[in-house]
Structures are given as C-alpha cells and as structure tokens.
Design a protein around this motif. Structure first.
Motif, PDB file in Angstrom:
ATOM      1  N   GLY A   1       0.838  -1.188   0.000  1.00 53.30           N
ATOM      2  CA  GLY A   1       0.000   0.000   0.000  1.00 53.30           C
ATOM      3  C   GLY A   1       0.869   1.233   0.000  1.00 53.30           C
ATOM      4  N   THR A   2       0.501   2.228   0.793  1.00 51.18           N
ATOM      5  CA  THR A   2       1.338   3.419   0.938  1.00 51.18           C
ATOM      6  C   THR A   2       2.716   3.018   1.435  1.00 51.18           C
ATOM      7  N   GLY A   3       2.745   2.027   2.312  1.00 54.33           N
ATOM      8  CA  GLY A   3       3.986   1.390   2.749  1.00 54.33           C
ATOM      9  C   GLY A   3       3.937  -0.085   2.384  1.00 54.33           C
ATOM     10  N   VAL A   4       4.857  -0.843   2.937  1.00 54.81           N
ATOM     11  CA  VAL A   4       4.841  -2.304   2.765  1.00 54.81           C
ATOM     12  C   VAL A   4       4.716  -2.935   4.136  1.00 54.81           C
ATOM     13  N   GLY A   5       3.622  -3.652   4.350  1.00 52.06           N
ATOM     14  CA  GLY A   5       3.418  -4.367   5.605  1.00 52.06           C
ATOM     15  C   GLY A   5       3.549  -5.858   5.365  1.00 52.06           C
ATOM     16  N   GLY A   6       3.542  -6.600   6.437  1.00 58.08           N
ATOM     17  CA  GLY A   6       3.643  -8.048   6.262  1.00 58.08           C
ATOM     18  C   GLY A   6       3.237  -8.797   7.503  1.00 58.08           C
ATOM     19  N   GLY A   7       2.904 -10.036   7.296  1.00 54.96           N
ATOM     20  CA  GLY A   7       2.571 -10.925   8.400  1.00 54.96           C
ATOM     21  C   GLY A   7       3.087 -12.311   8.095  1.00 54.96           C
ATOM     22  N   VAL A   8       3.608 -12.975   9.100  1.00 52.10           N
ATOM     23  CA  VAL A   8       4.134 -14.332   8.943  1.00 52.10           C
ATOM     24  C   VAL A   8       3.341 -15.254   9.863  1.00 52.10           C
ATOM     25  N   ILE A   9       2.809 -16.318   9.275  1.00 55.48           N
ATOM     26  CA  ILE A   9       2.060 -17.317  10.023  1.00 55.48           C
ATOM     27  C   ILE A   9       2.840 -18.627  10.003  1.00 55.48           C
ATOM     28  N   CYS A  10       3.135 -19.169  11.165  1.00 55.20           N
ATOM     29  CA  CYS A  10       3.808 -20.467  11.270  1.00 55.20           C
ATOM     30  C   CYS A  10       2.956 -21.392  12.125  1.00 55.20           C
ATOM     31  N   HIS A  11       2.640 -22.562  11.574  1.00 58.70           N
ATOM     32  CA  HIS A  11       1.801 -23.539  12.275  1.00 58.70           C
ATOM     33  C   HIS A  11       0.511 -22.901  12.791  1.00 58.70           C
ATOM     34  N   GLY A  12      -0.056 -22.027  11.962  1.00 59.14           N
ATOM     35  CA  GLY A  12      -1.340 -21.409  12.281  1.00 59.14           C
ATOM     36  C   GLY A  12      -1.271 -20.249  13.252  1.00 59.14           C
ATOM     37  N   GLN A  13      -0.055 -19.873  13.690  1.00 60.75           N
ATOM     38  CA  GLN A  13       0.089 -18.806  14.681  1.00 60.75           C
ATOM     39  C   GLN A  13       0.861 -17.622  14.100  1.00 60.75           C
TER      40      GLN A  13
END
Length: 310
Positions: A138-150
């Motif tokens: 988007g205006t910036g770059v965000g992110g999320g990491v999911i490992c083993h559903g968490q």
C-alpha cells in the motif's frame, strides 16, 4: 450461538465486523477514527459501537467469545503498544483498556498486517495453509508471517515487518523509518511511483507514462498496454520484492505467499514480475511455494481480528 467482533483500526476509519464463532460474517460497518488528543477516544468509540451492536442484536455478555483488534503498530503478546504514528498513541495497554471498557469480554490485540495475514489464512487466499507469508503493498509495505497457524509477533511485536528488510545497501535516500534501502522504498505504491520518476529522469524511449501523474496504477496500466518503459519499472519493482521474498521463504518455509494491499489491484499482471526473481533466488526447498493474490480485500483485517479470538 456464540459471537465475536473483529476490529481493524485504520488512520481514518475503524472497520468492524460481527461474526459467529463458526466464522460467519453477519454484518460489517465503519466508524470514524478520532485521532485527536493522542487518539484518546479510539478505544471508547470502539467499545460504544460494540455495546450498541450487542444491544441491537440482543447479544448478552454470556453469548460473547470476545473482541479481536488489529492495530497499525507493533503490538506485544500482552496487547501493549509502545508507539503508533497513525493514531496518536504513545504507550498503551490496549488489551487492558479494552477489557475495562467492556467488562466480562475477552480482548485480543495484534498488529494490523499480521492480523490481515491471519484473516487471509482463515477465509481467503491462504485457506487450508498453516504456514504462509502475507505482504501488503500500500502506501507502505506491511507483512505478516504465520507459522503452524500462529502469528509470529516477536519480542517487540514487530515480527513480519517485511517492508523494512534492507534490499539496497547503496541507497542514500531515507525510508520513513529513518533507515536506507528498505523494501518499502521500492515495492510500496509510493515506492513504485518513485522508481518511475527516477527512470523517466534518465534518457528513455517514448512512453505513455510521459506527462502522466505517476503512480503504481499508472505504471501497471501502462504495462498492460505493452509499454516498454513501464515494463522495465515493473521488473525493477519485482526484482526487489521477489528477492526479498526468497530471503523470507528460506527462513519461514511457507506453503504460500499472499500479495495484498492497493498495489495488488493490478491483478494477475503483477505476479510474473515477482515470481521470476523469486525463482531466481529461492532455496530449492521453496521452489514450489505459490505466490497468489489476496482475496479478502478490506475485510482481511476484521476476519483476522475475529480469528484471534477463535
């Protein structure tokens, strides 16, 4: 039947949704984010809206599983925010304050990009996966990491801040975070516009981008029309992002990488520019990792916030 609320706090509006604990979204709505006075009214406004909806639907405290909230800031596992640029908060124990505003209701708090990733894993493009990366362009770059559903939140709640991976050690212009060479400087909507301006400042062949208001949308619109200069800009953007994702993949080994945010509105035309450099650099074990577009759009945040409760 049990119910929960999913809340996604943005700089302009707070998106809210009422869910069943089986994952059915009954209703969604928005309220204004009142950021004045250091965001003092944000949580009380959310609590008031939750109470109003409970009253409207005849939902008792006993029927409530809880309220999940995505916040545009690093959030500790205890639900504490130390600072937030977009909503005016300094140090705030969001979980504690929310549970005080809604006595008897459990609250779970997470970073908005991490929460959106959880939403896509649950009901969107990552459905069926328990290990995935989501990148929001988007205006910036965000992110999320999911490992083993968490969600990986990390020690300071800053896990998954993909936009601040250093991808250019020779950059001299500073990112909004104060450092240089961050992915956000090349792969965000503003970063793509910046790449376009830099490219057009050099000698170039004729391009339909000439004289236009340069934006990520105008670049990818031109790509779809076969414009060579726009294609070069998209290739540069894709190289930065694809190589960064290859580095992320070797650490987290995801089944899927989901691309969301406003830039993803370019659609399937976006993906080849990311996939090619990803495959050039990725570890052999990650060769089959699929890169896909997000499907939940603006609902990812409320879905992921509800999922935190469930």
């Amino acid at each position: 039947m049990k119910y929960c609320f999913g809340v996604d706090i943005g700089g302009t509006t707070v998106k809210m949704g009422l869910f069943s604990t089986e994952g059915e979204l009954f209703e969604k709505w928005e309220i204004k984010t009142r950021t004045e006075n250091e965001g003092k009214e944000v949580l009380p406004d959310i609590a008031a809206s939750v109470r109003s909806k409970m009253e409207e639907k005849g939902i008792s405290i006993e029927d409530m599983a809880g309220v999940g909230i995505g916040v545009p800031a690093p959030v500790s596992e205890e639900g504490i925010v130390k600072n937030s640029a977009n909503i005016g908060w300094g140090y705030k124990n969001v979980k504690k304050e929310m549970e005080e505003l809604l006595p008897g209701v459990c609250a779970r708090i997470g970073n908005d990009a991490n929460v959106a990733a959880l939403g896509e894993m649950w009901l969107g493009a990552g459905k069926g996966c328990s290990n995935m990366i989501m990148v929001t362009l988007g205006t910036g770059v965000g992110g999320g990491v999911i490992c083993h559903g968490q969600i990986i939140a990390g020690a300071n709640g800053a896990g998954g801040e993909i936009g601040h991976i250093c991808v250019n050690y020779n950059e001299t212009e500073k990112c909004g975070c104060g450092k240089t060479g961050c992915l956000e400087q090349y792969a965000s909507a503003t970063g793509i516009a910046r790449l376009a301006k830099l490219r057009l400042a050099k000698p170039h062949e004729k391009t339909i981008l000439e004289g236009k208001n340069l934006s990520a949308k105008s670049v990818f619109d031109a790509v779809k029309k076969g414009d060579r200069i726009a294609t070069e800009i998209a290739e540069e953007f894709g190289a930065y992002l694809g190589h960064a994702l290859a580095n992320m993949a070797v650490i987290t080994d995801p089944e899927r990488i989901v691309i969301g945010g406003g830039v993803s509105n370019a659609g399937p035309a976006l993906l080849p520019f990311i996939e090619k450099p990803f495959q050039e650099k990725t570890f052999f074990a990650n060769k089959d990792t699929k890169i896909v577009l997000a499907t939940l759009g603006n609902d990812a945040g409320i879905c992921g916030a509800a999922r935190m409760i469930l």
